[in-house]
Every structure is written in C-alpha cells, then in structure tokens.
Scaffold this motif. Structure first.
Motif, mmCIF file in Angstrom:
data_model
loop_
_atom_site.group_PDB
_atom_site.id
_atom_site.type_symbol
_atom_site.label_atom_id
_atom_site.label_comp_id
_atom_site.label_asym_id
_atom_site.label_seq_id
_atom_site.Cartn_x
_atom_site.Cartn_y
_atom_site.Cartn_z
ATOM 1 N N ALA A 1 0.829 -1.207 0.000
ATOM 2 C CA ALA A 1 0.000 0.000 0.000
ATOM 3 C C ALA A 1 0.862 1.256 0.000
ATOM 4 N N LEU A 2 1.944 1.245 0.777
ATOM 5 C CA LEU A 2 2.834 2.404 0.817
ATOM 6 C C LEU A 2 3.470 2.659 -0.548
ATOM 7 N N ALA A 3 3.883 1.587 -1.227
ATOM 8 C CA ALA A 3 4.478 1.746 -2.554
ATOM 9 C C ALA A 3 3.464 2.321 -3.534
ATOM 10 N N ALA A 4 2.237 1.834 -3.477
ATOM 11 C CA ALA A 4 1.193 2.340 -4.384
ATOM 12 C C ALA A 4 0.873 3.799 -4.091
ATOM 13 N N ARG A 5 0.717 4.140 -2.827
ATOM 14 C CA ARG A 5 0.396 5.519 -2.459
ATOM 15 C C ARG A 5 1.557 6.462 -2.788
ATOM 16 N N HIS A 6 2.789 5.986 -2.580
ATOM 17 C CA HIS A 6 3.954 6.811 -2.900
ATOM 18 C C HIS A 6 3.988 7.100 -4.406
ATOM 19 N N HIS A 7 3.731 6.081 -5.207
ATOM 20 C CA HIS A 7 3.686 6.284 -6.661
ATOM 21 C C HIS A 7 2.601 7.290 -7.036
ATOM 22 N N ASP A 8 1.411 7.144 -6.448
ATOM 23 C CA ASP A 8 0.308 8.054 -6.760
ATOM 24 C C ASP A 8 0.648 9.496 -6.372
ATOM 25 N N ALA A 9 1.324 9.649 -5.233
ATOM 26 C CA ALA A 9 1.626 11.002 -4.737
ATOM 27 C C ALA A 9 2.783 11.655 -5.473
ATOM 28 N N THR A 10 3.763 10.853 -5.919
ATOM 29 C CA THR A 10 4.990 11.430 -6.485
ATOM 30 C C THR A 10 5.189 11.133 -7.964
ATOM 31 N N GLY A 11 4.559 10.067 -8.462
ATOM 32 C CA GLY A 11 4.801 9.635 -9.831
ATOM 33 C C GLY A 11 6.066 8.807 -9.978
ATOM 34 N N HIS A 12 6.754 8.552 -8.867
ATOM 35 C CA HIS A 12 7.992 7.757 -8.915
ATOM 36 C C HIS A 12 7.674 6.288 -9.201
ATOM 37 N N PRO A 13 8.584 5.596 -9.904
ATOM 38 C CA PRO A 13 8.406 4.153 -10.094
ATOM 39 C C PRO A 13 8.696 3.418 -8.784
ATOM 40 N N THR A 14 7.810 2.525 -8.399
ATOM 41 C CA THR A 14 7.979 1.748 -7.171
ATOM 42 C C THR A 14 7.953 0.265 -7.500
ATOM 43 N N TRP A 15 8.414 -0.541 -6.561
ATOM 44 C CA TRP A 15 8.440 -1.992 -6.751
ATOM 45 C C TRP A 15 7.962 -2.681 -5.478
ATOM 46 N N CYS A 16 7.477 -3.913 -5.629
ATOM 47 C CA CYS A 16 7.018 -4.728 -4.499
ATOM 48 C C CYS A 16 7.437 -6.173 -4.743
ATOM 49 N N ASP A 17 7.955 -6.811 -3.721
ATOM 50 C CA ASP A 17 8.263 -8.241 -3.767
ATOM 51 C C ASP A 17 7.520 -8.913 -2.624
ATOM 52 N N THR A 18 6.851 -10.021 -2.923
ATOM 53 C CA THR A 18 6.153 -10.774 -1.889
ATOM 54 C C THR A 18 6.630 -12.216 -1.903
ATOM 55 N N HIS A 19 6.527 -12.852 -0.749
ATOM 56 C CA HIS A 19 6.899 -14.258 -0.621
ATOM 57 C C HIS A 19 5.830 -14.953 0.215
ATOM 58 N N LEU A 20 5.306 -16.049 -0.305
ATOM 59 C CA LEU A 20 4.322 -16.853 0.408
ATOM 60 C C LEU A 20 4.949 -18.199 0.728
ATOM 61 N N SER A 21 4.862 -18.602 1.977
ATOM 62 C CA SER A 21 5.402 -19.882 2.405
ATOM 63 C C SER A 21 4.279 -20.686 3.054
ATOM 64 N N VAL A 22 4.090 -21.932 2.604
ATOM 65 C CA VAL A 22 3.038 -22.798 3.140
ATOM 66 C C VAL A 22 3.671 -24.094 3.607
ATOM 67 N N ARG A 23 3.306 -24.535 4.792
ATOM 68 C CA ARG A 23 3.793 -25.803 5.339
ATOM 69 C C ARG A 23 2.600 -26.658 5.713
ATOM 70 N N TYR A 24 2.609 -27.917 5.277
ATOM 71 C CA TYR A 24 1.551 -28.857 5.611
ATOM 72 C C TYR A 24 2.092 -29.887 6.588
ATOM 73 N N GLY A 25 1.295 -30.269 7.544
ATOM 74 C CA GLY A 25 1.690 -31.282 8.508
ATOM 75 C C GLY A 25 2.478 -30.679 9.650
ATOM 76 N N THR A 26 2.789 -31.535 10.607
ATOM 77 C CA THR A 26 3.567 -31.101 11.765
ATOM 78 C C THR A 26 4.755 -32.026 11.928
ATOM 79 N N THR A 27 5.763 -31.533 12.586
ATOM 80 C CA THR A 27 6.921 -32.371 12.875
ATOM 81 C C THR A 27 6.702 -33.050 14.220
ATOM 82 N N ALA A 28 7.173 -34.263 14.320
ATOM 83 C CA ALA A 28 7.035 -34.998 15.575
ATOM 84 C C ALA A 28 7.906 -34.361 16.639
#
Length: 86
Positions: A41-68
């Motif tokens: 949201a900050l990157a999007a709002r910063h772009h809207d306010a300034t016109g500067h090019p912004t970038w975003c990187d996301t990472h999703l991690s999913v784990r199934y099951g449990t360890t004993a």
C-alpha cells in the motif's frame, strides 16, 4: 507484510506466512524502503503522490503437517560423549 496462522481443515494442519518488501526506485535506489503489512500500500500511495516508479516483492510460504516432537534432551555434554564413542 507477515500474515499467517495454523489452520486445521480436519485432515492436515497448515501454516502459512507471507512477507512483503517494497521501495521507490527514485528515493531508495535498489534498497528496500518499506516492509511489513503496509509495504504494498505504501508503494502504491507513494507512486500516486509522487509519480515515482515503485516496486514490491512478496513471498508466500506454506507448510503442511507437523513435525514430531523429539522428547530427547540433547546438549553439548551429550554431543561430546557421543563424539568420544566414535
């Protein structure tokens, strides 16, 4: 951004986490300017306010099951003792 939790759908426990980083090419160069829940949201709002090019990187991690759970207590003394037996 970090979201996550443990969900049990009746068959398998699932844990997921999501992280995000973002920045402004003009203001931050290649560095990260924002992290956390509002990074995108900050990157999007910063772009809207300034016109500067912004970038975003996301990472999703999913784990199934449990360890004993390991009931053994190991410490440095145990490691030394085991090393002496070999």
């Amino acid at each position: 951004m970090r979201r996550g939790g443990s969900v049990t759908n009746g068959k398998r426990p699932t844990v997921s986490t999501q992280t995000a980083t973002a920045g402004c090419i003009t203001c931050h160069g290649q560095g990260t300017g924002w992290t956390g829940a509002n990074a995108l949201a900050l990157a999007a709002r910063h772009h809207d306010a300034t016109g500067h090019p912004t970038w975003c990187d996301t990472h999703l991690s999913v784990r199934y099951g449990t360890t004993a759970h390991d009931d053994r207590q190991t410490d440095i003394e145990d490691a030394i003792r085991e090393a002496g037996r070999g």
